[in-house]
Motif scaffolding. Structure first.
Motif, short mmCIF file in Angstrom:
data_model
loop_
_atom_site.label_atom_id
_atom_site.label_comp_id
_atom_site.label_asym_id
_atom_site.label_seq_id
_atom_site.Cartn_x
_atom_site.Cartn_y
_atom_site.Cartn_z
N GLY A 1 4.32 23.16 6.12
CA GLY A 1 3.15 22.68 5.38
C GLY A 1 3.38 21.44 4.54
O GLY A 1 2.53 21.06 3.75
N ALA B 1 -1.30 22.04 7.47
CA ALA B 1 -0.99 23.42 7.86
C ALA B 1 -2.23 24.10 8.45
O ALA B 1 -3.36 23.75 8.13
CB ALA B 1 -0.51 24.19 6.64
N GLN C 1 11.93 7.29 5.25
CA GLN C 1 11.88 5.82 5.21
C GLN C 1 13.25 5.28 4.82
O GLN C 1 14.07 5.98 4.22
CB GLN C 1 10.84 5.37 4.17
N MET D 1 -1.65 8.76 6.60
CA MET D 1 -0.47 8.87 7.45
C MET D 1 -0.81 9.54 8.78
O MET D 1 -0.33 9.13 9.84
CB MET D 1 0.63 9.67 6.74
N THR E 1 2.62 26.54 8.54
CA THR E 1 2.23 27.60 7.61
C THR E 1 2.71 27.30 6.20
O THR E 1 3.84 26.87 6.02
CB THR E 1 2.86 28.93 8.07
N GLU E 2 1.86 27.54 5.23
CA GLU E 2 2.26 27.43 3.82
C GLU E 2 2.16 28.79 3.15
O GLU E 2 1.27 29.57 3.46
CB GLU E 2 1.31 26.51 3.06
N ARG F 1 3.45 17.44 4.06
CA ARG F 1 2.66 16.38 4.70
C ARG F 1 3.29 15.03 4.38
O ARG F 1 3.81 14.82 3.28
CB ARG F 1 1.22 16.45 4.22
N PRO F 2 3.22 14.11 5.34
CA PRO F 2 3.93 12.84 5.17
C PRO F 2 3.22 11.87 4.22
O PRO F 2 2.00 11.83 4.17
CB PRO F 2 3.96 12.26 6.58
N ILE F 3 4.01 11.11 3.49
CA ILE F 3 3.48 9.92 2.81
C ILE F 3 4.44 8.76 3.09
O ILE F 3 5.58 8.99 3.53
CB ILE F 3 3.32 10.09 1.28
N GLU F 4 3.98 7.54 2.86
CA GLU F 4 4.87 6.37 2.88
C GLU F 4 4.54 5.50 1.68
O GLU F 4 3.39 5.38 1.28
CB GLU F 4 4.72 5.57 4.18
N THR F 5 5.58 4.92 1.11
CA THR F 5 5.39 4.00 -0.01
C THR F 5 5.95 2.64 0.40
O THR F 5 6.72 2.55 1.36
CB THR F 5 6.13 4.52 -1.27
N LYS G 1 2.96 18.99 -1.75
CA LYS G 1 4.16 19.09 -0.91
C LYS G 1 4.18 17.89 0.02
O LYS G 1 3.35 17.80 0.91
CB LYS G 1 4.09 20.37 -0.06
N ARG H 1 0.82 -1.22 0.00
CA ARG H 1 0.00 0.00 0.00
C ARG H 1 0.85 1.26 0.00
O ARG H 1 1.90 1.31 0.62
CB ARG H 1 -0.88 0.02 1.26
N ASP H 2 0.32 2.29 -0.67
CA ASP H 2 0.80 3.65 -0.47
C ASP H 2 -0.05 4.29 0.63
O ASP H 2 -1.24 4.03 0.72
CB ASP H 2 0.58 4.48 -1.74
N PHE H 3 0.58 5.12 1.44
CA PHE H 3 -0.18 5.89 2.42
C PHE H 3 -0.04 7.37 2.11
O PHE H 3 1.06 7.92 2.16
CB PHE H 3 0.30 5.60 3.84
N GLY H 4 -1.16 8.00 1.77
CA GLY H 4 -1.18 9.44 1.53
C GLY H 4 -1.22 10.20 2.84
O GLY H 4 -1.28 9.60 3.92
N PRO H 5 -1.18 11.53 2.76
CA PRO H 5 -1.11 12.35 3.96
C PRO H 5 -2.23 12.09 4.98
O PRO H 5 -1.98 12.07 6.19
CB PRO H 5 -1.21 13.78 3.42
N SER I 1 6.80 19.83 8.76
CA SER I 1 5.39 20.08 9.06
C SER I 1 5.12 21.56 9.19
O SER I 1 4.08 22.06 8.75
CB SER I 1 4.97 19.40 10.37
#
Lengths: 455, 455
Positions: free
Chosen positions: B37, A364, B128, A19, A393-394, B39-43, B123, A12-16, B34
């Motif tokens: 802004g 953010a 990992q 996560m 902040t972005e 955000r984390p992902i994992e593959t 972003k 699996r991929d995990f998006g924000p 963070s």
């Protein structure tokens, strides 16, 4: 456009968003482990196959992912080998390393390898992925995280007690109501002894373990198929059907097991843990369940499993006492006890019950719209101040249409948007928009920071 | 005792102390990402080899770890194939999956695969491990973590600017003084154009990249070996030897590159980033360095690298702009820019400079000694109160000799030890020992909690 790329089946991929939810679970477990004095370790994804092979049964060996040796991996393999050896034997010739299958065996390897540096008892936790070449299906993956805590080098039942307190605390924090089930392998051994089939202990526990899934009749059928006589099966019935409070169950079992020293020892152990827990104000129910057997044969004492009360789901946490895990690596006599939280199932339970806190889902908290190079330069300075005040902040990087920027802020659930145009720049101010209420205010950056930090 | 088990060459176990330090680094990087802004992902650790092959050059393909297909992996391979195919071709027949080699290619794959769900600009950060079948040596491992942040879907140089602010912030928080080096591939392309060898751009950048390591003479030798004429090499000398402030260097380069449109574009880009950074109060120096080329050919715009000022160490962070990374997966025209912190090298720098804060090295803050079952039961209640107050607390599980328990507390650097014997129990109190001063006080658990939380 070409065909979309993909990832291997069962991974699996995990998006924000996923996560954020997963980290909420891992952080909760990690915090509680730390609070109880467990300390983290990590082991390599790749272990020598000699470390992994033979530790998970024949079926487990087949589910190991093997890493092809680098370079000329054929070296030492003849054409005859290629044609006539089994796939497993050939794989053994081509591969020295494999991927971690669980965290328990690598932990045992770690303890033995580093025994001279470790102060016993050693309390560690470990949160890492494991890999199994299993058939993928709903809720079963080829890559998944385990979240284990173990103590080795201490026989004390205080460890079992504290592990139950950890389980209680983790699920209380997550807001999941659970039933903690406890049993003891020695009680199961005692039962096998008493019914006169001590060599059948594995088959009996495996069959009893299926009570919840297949019911009494089929359990009895399975016992029969495994060669248990009718007398023995009859003797087992009251045990499988046992009812009442924990104290009542223990009293009955002490009678059933009167002739079995090991069985009575198991009753003592469970009783001690339950007594110790009585004064610790658990928020969840703990229940002696004799049908709980757990598949892993290395358990030797207390075993536990946790079920969610408000969701249909298998065991979401489990563990137990094992007396000789490091023995397989040449270091006998070291007792251990551990638990493992099933993060993927806990994820699904939280999802089903809608229990994720809002904070676990946001990125953010402030976004600056971009009206051009000069304005963006001013935004950078403001953003720097907001970040120094701890606000994620972005600054939107491109000076595209306002609508596009606002769509972005909404999609990311950013609660505040700041607008800095020519007027705001001239006044040394910004317009802060509360995205929930739509309210807009002309403010200095310090005023804006105060408002966001209070929200 | 049997031979100690071991782990594969080039991989590492991390014990609690190393983990605390590593987590200090990861947490610092994660917090700053963070704050900006990201955000984390994992593959997944495993990608299809079709995703990985051909993305890292010929050398990279050789360094990929391949996973043997499960079951009868020989299927479809003839004896003739076995005897006559190359190891690489045979590996391709036996293996469909490989281990992640970096985080950039999986990220590009992620963006293309999930493009319908993503809001651009995207972003993300990703922390990992990656695996490379490299020859292990000091500071080079076969399993190591990368800590990447990238923005895709935005051409704006504001992204480069913010990445430099992130670099500055991370190293300021870690207390490492650094020099941030910036360059631009377009400038290098311009140079190649101007000296009349545009097709040699790769060789020129690779050679210039070695300036720090092998010196001017050997760089010139290498240029010669790569077929550059003496005229071209001479033309390169002032560029390699460029001195002065960033503004002075840019002025000189604008003259050198007057005839190259792309070269001047590169100068503009660097200038914009440097100007934007001027108002953001960076705490570290940023320097235009034309010898900075970075090996990876996919960079197309700004490139950066970070060196520690007070430690001998290669680049500890690097990154740059790439204009077509997703093109390899059939999604052209998406520009991206990213950075990658080298956690292992940062670890070594912090170690060398002794910069780890005390807090990054401790486990539990309170340990209860164990004087027997009844006393331990009381300790469990006290420990529960201490934990509820946020104090990481251990109860020593076995009632062994006092000296052994104290040795344990010292080895784990636990600052407070609580003694609960018969007297303390009778009074509803405990004796709290401050392990640094040796001071002992008879206290209620609430008083003890207050003292520990103030310490």
């Amino acid at each position: 456009m070409a065909q979309k790329p993909s990832i291997p089946k069962g991974t699996r991929d995990f998006g924000p968003l996923e996560m954020a939810k997963r980290n909420y679970i891992f952080d909760t477990i990690r915090s509680v482990y730390s609070l109880y004095g467990f300390r983290p370790i990590e082991t390599p994804a790749m272990e020598n196959l000699s470390t992994l092979m033979g530790k998970y049964g024949e079926e487990g060996d087949k589910l190991l992912y093997r890493i092809l040796n680098s370079g000329e991996f054929r070296q030492g393999t003849s054409v005859d080998d290629f044609q006539n050896k089994s796939a497993a034997a050939l794989a053994a010739a081509f591969c020295e390393k494999g991927l971690r299958y669980d965290l328990t065996v690598p932990f045992a390897r770690f303890v033995v390898q580093h025994r001279d540096e470790l102060q016993l008892p050693f309390k560690r936790y470990q949160i890492q992925p494991v890999w199994r070449a299993d058939r993928p299906q709903k809720g079963r993956y080829r890559e998944f995280y385990q979240c284990d805590a173990d103590i080795v080098g201490s026989d004390s039942l205080l460890n079992e007690t504290e592990l139950m307190m950890i389980v209680d605390e983790v699920f209380a924090r997550l807001g999941i109501r659970v039933c903690i089930k406890i049993n003891n392998r020695k009680i199961l051994t005692g039962i096998a002894e008493v019914i006169g089939a001590p060599e059948k202990i594995v088959e009996i526990t495996v069959a009893i373990d299926k009570m919840d899934k297949i019911g009494l009749d089929k359990v009895n059928d399975e016992l029969r198929q495994n060669g248990l006589g009718e007398e023995a099966i009859n003797a087992l019935q009251p045990v499988i059907a046992l009812q009442g409070t924990n104290k009542e169950k223990l009293a009955t079992m002490r009678q059933v097991l009167a002739a079995s020293e090991v069985g009575l020892k198991g009753c003592d152990e469970v009783e001690q843990v339950l007594n110790a827990l009585e004064e610790t104000d658990l928020r969840n129910v703990i229940e002696l369940d004799l049908t709980l057997a757990r598949g892993l044969n290395y358990y030797t004492g207390c075993i536990f499993e946790v079920k969610a009360l408000d969701a249909q789901m298998g065991s979401i946490t489990g563990g137990g006492r094992y007396d000789n895990l490091t023995g397989i690596f040449g270091m006998p006599g070291l007792s251990g006890v551990g638990i493992s939280f099933g993060a993927d199932r806990i994820y699904d339970v939280l999802e089903q019950l809608n229990l994720y806190p809002e904070a676990a889902q946001s990125g953010a908290r402030l976004m600056f719209c971009n009206f051009g190079t000069k304005e963006a330069q001013c935004c950078l300075r403001y953003a720097r101040a907001a970040r120094a005040a701890g606000i994620a902040t972005e600054v939107y990087p491109d000076s595209v249409k306002m609508k596009k920027q606002m769509t972005f802020a909404n999609a990311h659930r950013i609660p505040f948007v700041a607008l800095v145009g020519e007027n705001e720049m001239a006044e040394g101010r910004l317009t802060l928009k509360n995205m929930a209420t739509g309210e807009q205010q002309l403010l200095t950056i310090d005023e804006a920071i105060a408002i966001i930090n209070e929200a």
